[in-house]
Design an enzyme around this catalytic site. Structure first.
Site, PDB file in Angstrom:
ATOM      1  N   ARG A   1       1.161  -0.856  -0.065  1.00  0.00           N
ATOM      2  CA  ARG A   1       0.195   0.149   0.396  1.00  0.00           C
ATOM      3  C   ARG A   1       1.056   1.478  -0.575  1.00  0.00           C
ATOM      4  O   ARG A   1       0.056   2.165  -0.830  1.00  0.00           O
ATOM      5  CB  ARG A   1      -0.932   0.176   1.768  1.00  0.00           C
ATOM      6  CG  ARG A   1      -1.884   0.815   0.906  1.00  0.00           C
ATOM      7  CD  ARG A   1      -3.143   1.611   2.347  1.00  0.00           C
ATOM      8  NE  ARG A   1      -2.992   0.039   1.743  1.00  0.00           N
ATOM      9  CZ  ARG A   1      -4.054  -1.328   2.867  1.00  0.00           C
ATOM     10  NH1 ARG A   1      -3.137  -0.987   3.685  1.00  0.00           N
ATOM     11  NH2 ARG A   1      -5.447  -1.736   2.450  1.00  0.00           N
ATOM     12  N   GLY A   2       2.035   1.641   1.116  1.00  0.00           N
ATOM     13  CA  GLY A   2       3.066   2.148   0.546  1.00  0.00           C
ATOM     14  C   GLY A   2       3.130   2.583  -0.557  1.00  0.00           C
ATOM     15  O   GLY A   2       3.590   3.980  -1.538  1.00  0.00           O
TER      16      GLY A   2
END
Length: 344
Positions: free
Chosen positions: A279-280
């Site tokens: 997700r980062g």
């Protein structure tokens, strides 16, 4: 530093009263008293301002968490920004809200009259107005956090009454504020905020004096009505809103490009910082594109990654789930520079 109070009533509004100041489209002042400080009267704290603007430009970033000590105007900046961009204060989730208020309940007076009716829930209202604001988000009860996580992850709200059940599609930006001295935020919810910003008390005396000047000027507006300076501030807000909407259109239309080399740099930076999961990486790419659009560019670069990494990655490290800090440091800046291939 943002002018205004982060805890309790907004600065210049005795008792926390909220009155109309601008229409949702024109933003022109009316004869009533203002609801909150104009966004253009906010002093300093570029990080918080940038994060909110990026989340507006690219809603898929996933919202903003502002963390800071009491009295640093966390709630003021969040509400002021929302008022500028939408013409309304955000839908607010109180920490003492009941399940019925959050997910919806039956309209008892209507039932007593023989009519079936439901009261709109806070989450449905947030879906309609596209923003849910949670003050002191770290103090929410666990079952409320679970409700939020379920809705944010699925995009659906299940409303059940007796033998009836319906599913409502809801989508909103999650904007939260918290004082870390009062407790931490569950890692599962922390990870759902696209960007994290730390707000600190201003120490420069000249800046503090300017903040005080703005607060007192706003107090005067609240007592006597709009001044010339206040009306000029609203005009500045309208100009900034138009600029941000233009950047948002660039993202929506796909007018900003992420070159392959920059995409690889996003993955390299996220890995170097120790981001858990992917997700980062995704959020870093989206934030870099939004930052490029914000400066009017049609191509995202390594410098856009550098500018947004400190908002995207500090709360995604594995150490966070073990009680580690989400603070960004100069060492992290050096790690980003090395991952981007900077000399030295």
């Amino acid at each position: 530093m943002f002018v205004g109070g982060g805890d309790g009533p907004d600065v210049g509004q005795p008792g926390g009263e909220r009155r109309d100041t601008a229409g949702p489209e024109t933003g022109s002042p009316d004869i009533g008293r203002p609801r909150i400080l104009p966004y253009s009267w906010i002093i300093g704290q570029d990080d918080a301002r940038t994060a909110l603007e990026l989340s507006f430009i690219e809603p898929r970033i996933g919202g903003v968490l502002i963390s800071g000590q009491r009295g640093t105007a966390k709630s003021t900046v969040a509400r002021s920004f929302n008022l500028m961009t939408t013409g309304n204060l955000p839908v607010t989730l109180p920490i003492n809200a009941t399940d019925d208020r959050i997910v919806g309940t039956l309209d008892v007076p209507a039932l007593l009259e023989g009519r079936w009716a439901e009261r709109e829930s806070l989450l449905e209202e947030a879906g309609s107005r596209k923003v849910l604001y949670v003050d002191e988000v770290n103090l929410l009860d666990d079952h409320i956090v679970n409700l939020l996580l379920d809705v944010v992850s699925t995009g659906q709200l299940v409303v059940a009454h007796a033998a009836t059940e319906r599913r409502v599609e809801v989508s909103f930006q999650l904007v939260g504020t918290m004082n870390p001295e009062e407790g931490s935020l569950r890692p599962q919810l922390l990870d759902r905020f696209g960007l994290l910003v730390e707000m600190v008390t201003e120490t420069d005396i000249d800046v503090r004096a300017l903040i005080l000047e703005r607060v007192l000027e706003f107090d005067q507006v609240c007592r006597t009505g709009p001044t010339k300076a206040y009306r000029l501030a609203l005009r500045a807000d309208r100009r900034r809103k138009d600029q941000l909407k233009g950047a948002r259109v660039m993202i929506t239309d796909g007018a900003v490009v992420l070159p392959d080399a920059v995409r690889v740099q996003c993955a390299r930076v996220a890995a170097a910082i120790g981001a858990v999961g992917h997700r980062g990486d995704v959020t870093l790419a989206r934030a870099a594109l939004a930052f490029a659009a914000r400066r009017g560019a049609d191509v995202a670069t390594a410098e856009d990654i550098r500018a947004v990494a400190r908002f995207v990655l500090p709360h995604r490290r594995g150490a966070i789930s073990r009680g580690g800090s989400a603070t960004w440091s100069e060492a992290d800046d050096a790690t980003v520079s090395k991952a981007l291939g900077d000399d030295g």
